[in-house]
Write an enzyme that holds these catalytic residues in place. Structure first.
Site, mmCIF file in Angstrom:
data_model
loop_
_atom_site.group_PDB
_atom_site.id
_atom_site.type_symbol
_atom_site.label_atom_id
_atom_site.label_comp_id
_atom_site.label_asym_id
_atom_site.label_seq_id
_atom_site.Cartn_x
_atom_site.Cartn_y
_atom_site.Cartn_z
ATOM 1 N N CYS A 44 0.757 -1.297 0.089
ATOM 2 C CA CYS A 44 -0.140 0.156 0.124
ATOM 3 C C CYS A 44 0.772 1.313 0.090
ATOM 4 O O CYS A 44 0.540 1.954 -0.959
ATOM 5 C CB CYS A 44 -1.013 -0.112 1.183
ATOM 6 S SG CYS A 44 -1.856 1.452 1.221
ATOM 7 N N CYS A 49 -1.584 1.754 -2.888
ATOM 8 C CA CYS A 49 -2.412 2.927 -2.877
ATOM 9 C C CYS A 49 -2.132 4.168 -2.698
ATOM 10 O O CYS A 49 -2.544 4.978 -3.501
ATOM 11 C CB CYS A 49 -3.153 2.671 -1.272
ATOM 12 S SG CYS A 49 -3.366 0.934 -0.799
ATOM 13 N N LYS A 52 -0.198 5.322 -6.082
ATOM 14 C CA LYS A 52 -1.142 5.325 -7.017
ATOM 15 C C LYS A 52 -2.039 6.469 -7.011
ATOM 16 O O LYS A 52 -2.136 7.334 -7.883
ATOM 17 C CB LYS A 52 -2.055 3.986 -6.953
ATOM 18 C CG LYS A 52 -3.265 3.775 -7.887
ATOM 19 C CD LYS A 52 -4.128 2.798 -7.714
ATOM 20 C CE LYS A 52 -4.625 3.320 -6.357
ATOM 21 N NZ LYS A 52 -5.661 2.275 -5.849
ATOM 22 N N TYR A 179 -10.081 -3.195 -11.003
ATOM 23 C CA TYR A 179 -9.765 -1.803 -10.490
ATOM 24 C C TYR A 179 -8.229 -1.403 -10.891
ATOM 25 O O TYR A 179 -8.219 -0.035 -11.020
ATOM 26 C CB TYR A 179 -10.262 -1.968 -8.967
ATOM 27 C CG TYR A 179 -9.057 -2.180 -8.155
ATOM 28 C CD1 TYR A 179 -8.367 -1.447 -7.447
ATOM 29 C CD2 TYR A 179 -9.197 -3.495 -7.428
ATOM 30 C CE1 TYR A 179 -7.304 -1.768 -6.484
ATOM 31 C CE2 TYR A 179 -8.243 -4.128 -6.670
ATOM 32 C CZ TYR A 179 -7.331 -3.222 -6.062
ATOM 33 O OH TYR A 179 -6.597 -3.546 -5.099
ATOM 34 N N GLU A 183 -7.675 1.738 -12.894
ATOM 35 C CA GLU A 183 -7.070 2.823 -12.322
ATOM 36 C C GLU A 183 -6.023 3.457 -13.226
ATOM 37 O O GLU A 183 -5.794 4.563 -13.591
ATOM 38 C CB GLU A 183 -6.874 2.718 -10.999
ATOM 39 C CG GLU A 183 -7.873 2.802 -9.955
ATOM 40 C CD GLU A 183 -7.744 2.165 -8.673
ATOM 41 O OE1 GLU A 183 -8.415 2.380 -7.807
ATOM 42 O OE2 GLU A 183 -6.599 1.496 -8.392
ATOM 43 N N HIS A 436 -27.689 21.388 -0.035
ATOM 44 C CA HIS A 436 -27.755 21.822 -1.205
ATOM 45 C C HIS A 436 -26.949 23.236 -1.525
ATOM 46 O O HIS A 436 -26.776 24.034 -0.621
ATOM 47 C CB HIS A 436 -29.270 22.269 -1.490
ATOM 48 C CG HIS A 436 -29.632 22.616 -2.985
ATOM 49 N ND1 HIS A 436 -29.761 21.974 -4.108
ATOM 50 C CD2 HIS A 436 -29.860 24.206 -3.478
ATOM 51 C CE1 HIS A 436 -30.058 22.607 -5.178
ATOM 52 N NE2 HIS A 436 -30.161 23.914 -4.726
ATOM 53 N N GLU A 441 -26.624 15.223 -2.410
ATOM 54 C CA GLU A 441 -28.027 15.280 -1.809
ATOM 55 C C GLU A 441 -28.884 14.426 -2.592
ATOM 56 O O GLU A 441 -30.213 14.030 -1.965
ATOM 57 C CB GLU A 441 -28.312 16.797 -2.241
ATOM 58 C CG GLU A 441 -28.704 17.098 -3.517
ATOM 59 C CD GLU A 441 -29.258 18.783 -3.540
ATOM 60 O OE1 GLU A 441 -30.331 19.043 -3.236
ATOM 61 O OE2 GLU A 441 -28.316 19.686 -4.014
#
Length: 453
Positions: A44, A49, A52, A179, A183, A436, A441
């Protein structure tokens, strides 16, 4: 514990092993050692991670500058300096590795910067030949990229090498559809590389919600990434000025870089585990029970080497639970239910709980989804779309899954995961007043199901 050199010996200095060692030593009062043959921090921090995500950030600036012009800024962007970025990245990884090392040392853990193997249930051996008697052994050796055996495979690189390229290629072929492949396809494209993505399956990001992954794939194609599904590499060949990738469809693609992102396998080979009676699964995973204990009572394993949920936060939870159970007298099982995840493509995909396809088998469900053009890029003239989706059990109205596609999806899914983990119902979402104007939302304003399944 008298009679042993160490109460705990951890093999592997990644996220799970470091957490277990620190907690066992600093909070459990154990005498702990840890051996790491590569760099402290594991996949990682050093080759996964963290670097990356920094590359993701770098790759997003071109589109942000384009949007800035639409908002009235006289903005221009020069060429990307890979060498400059890589130098800064290397320094950051050095800093993080130092932080991990300091954390262990401050907790009183003895560090051995070398490979270690298991000799018997209570003995480990370093590459130097030095041996130690230990009460407990924790295997936390992680995983490694898997490259299929195709002719010319040595011409390709894996995710491990992507952070150390001497220069960016002009044309890249990314092989795989998970993934990591998705990515890196987006990262390279954002950095100005012409990207082709080759995946033998029907559509990329298998295992994620079909509607969500379909939107991500469509957006990647719209941005200029050539996704070719239903085809694989038959062989790679070194040409005069390029790598020749021969596909199973008979086509030959000329590229400057081939990245294999075709999955990962546990790092269990050569540790001496099989001879001791530790069960090794078909994929090479160390088989453990719900307490992360192997068939040999003194040997435990956590993280990707167990091939349960291969995510850094899960490895950390498993390592902490192990230390709590064995050294702090607090029996703890790592919770593998409703673990959220994010795919840092462009756009991002965040997911927690069941996909629509997986939920169908549990009884009638209701789907609430909204796909629309977000305000920020709509103003800039982009055709980007986002998706907010809830999978709801029709009988109990409990939210079984939440799937988000769009900018900041990883950040949003972390918060949505809290509600889903707590067992929130659709009524709980409905009672929440919207913030908002925001993209998120829509999660609390969808009143009627788009369909019932």
């Amino acid at each position: 514990m008298a009679g042993f050199d160490y109460d705990l010996f951890v093999i592997g200095g990644g996220s799970g092993g470091v957490r277990a060692a620190r907690i066992a030593s600093a909070e459990g009062g154990a005498k702990v050692a840890l051996a790491e043959e590569s760099r402290m921090g594991g996949t990682c921090v050093i080759r996964g991670c963290v670097p990356k995500k920094l590359m993701v950030f770098a790759s997003e600036y071109p589109s942000e500058v384009q949007d800035a012009r639409a908002y009235g800024w006289d903005a221009t962007l020069g060429a990307f300096d890979w060498g400059r970025f890589r130098g800064t990245l290397d320094r950051e990884l050095d800093r993080l590795e130092g932080a991990y090392r300091s954390t262990l040392m401050n907790a009183g853990v003895t560090i051995y910067d070398t490979r270690a193997v298991v000799v018997d249930p209570h003995r480990v051996r370093l590459a130097s030949g030095e041996e130690f008697s230990v009460k407990h052994i924790l295997i936390a050796t992680g995983g490694r990229p898997f490259v299929p055996e195709v002719p010319g495979a040595e011409l390709a690189v894996t995710s491990n090498e992507m952070f150390h390229l001497e220069a960016l290629p002009k044309r890249a072929l990314v092989v795989g559809g998970g993934y990591i492949a998705s990515e890196f396809a987006c990262i390279l494209h954002g950095l100005g590389v012409q990207v082709t993505m080759m995946y033998r399956g029907a559509s990329i990001l298998r295992g994620f919600d079909d509607e969500a992954r379909g939107l991500v794939a469509a957006a990647m194609v719209a941005r200029g990434i050539d996704i070719q599904c239903g085809v694989d590499v038959a062989r790679l060949e070194k040409g005069a000025e390029a790598i020749l990738a021969h596909g199973t469809d008979g086509r030959v693609r000329e590229v400057d870089l081939v990245l294999y992102a075709t999955g990962r396998k546990p790092n269990s080979h050569g540790l001496g585990l099989e001879a001791l009676g530790v069960e090794i699964g078909a994929r090479g995973q160390v088989v453990v029970d719900e307490w992360s204990q192997t068939a040999v009572p003194s040997i435990y394993a956590v993280g990707d080497v167990t091939d349960r949920i291969n995510l850094t936060p899960v490895a950390i939870r498993e390592g902490h639970a192990f230390a709590d159970t064995v050294f702090r007298g607090v029996p703890t099982k790592a919770d593998h239910e409703l673990v959220a995840s994010a795919v840092f493509t462009q756009p991002e995909l965040g997911s927690v709980g069941l996909s629509e396809e997986a939920a169908k088998g549990n009884g009638p469900i209701e789907i609430f989804s909204a796909s629309f053009r977000p305000m920020k890029t709509l103003f800039a003239g982009r055709q980007d779309r986002v998706l907010m989706k809830l999978v709801v059990d029709q009988a109990t109205q409990r939210v079984l899954g939440c799937h988000i596609v769009g900018p900041g999806a990883g950040e949003m899914i972390q918060l949505a995961a809290i509600a889903v983990k707590m067992g929130a119902t659709k009524a709980d979402f409905d009672r929440t007043v919207a913030v908002h104007p925001t993209v998120s939302e829509e999660l609390v304003t969808m009143r009627k199901p788009t369909r019932q399944v």
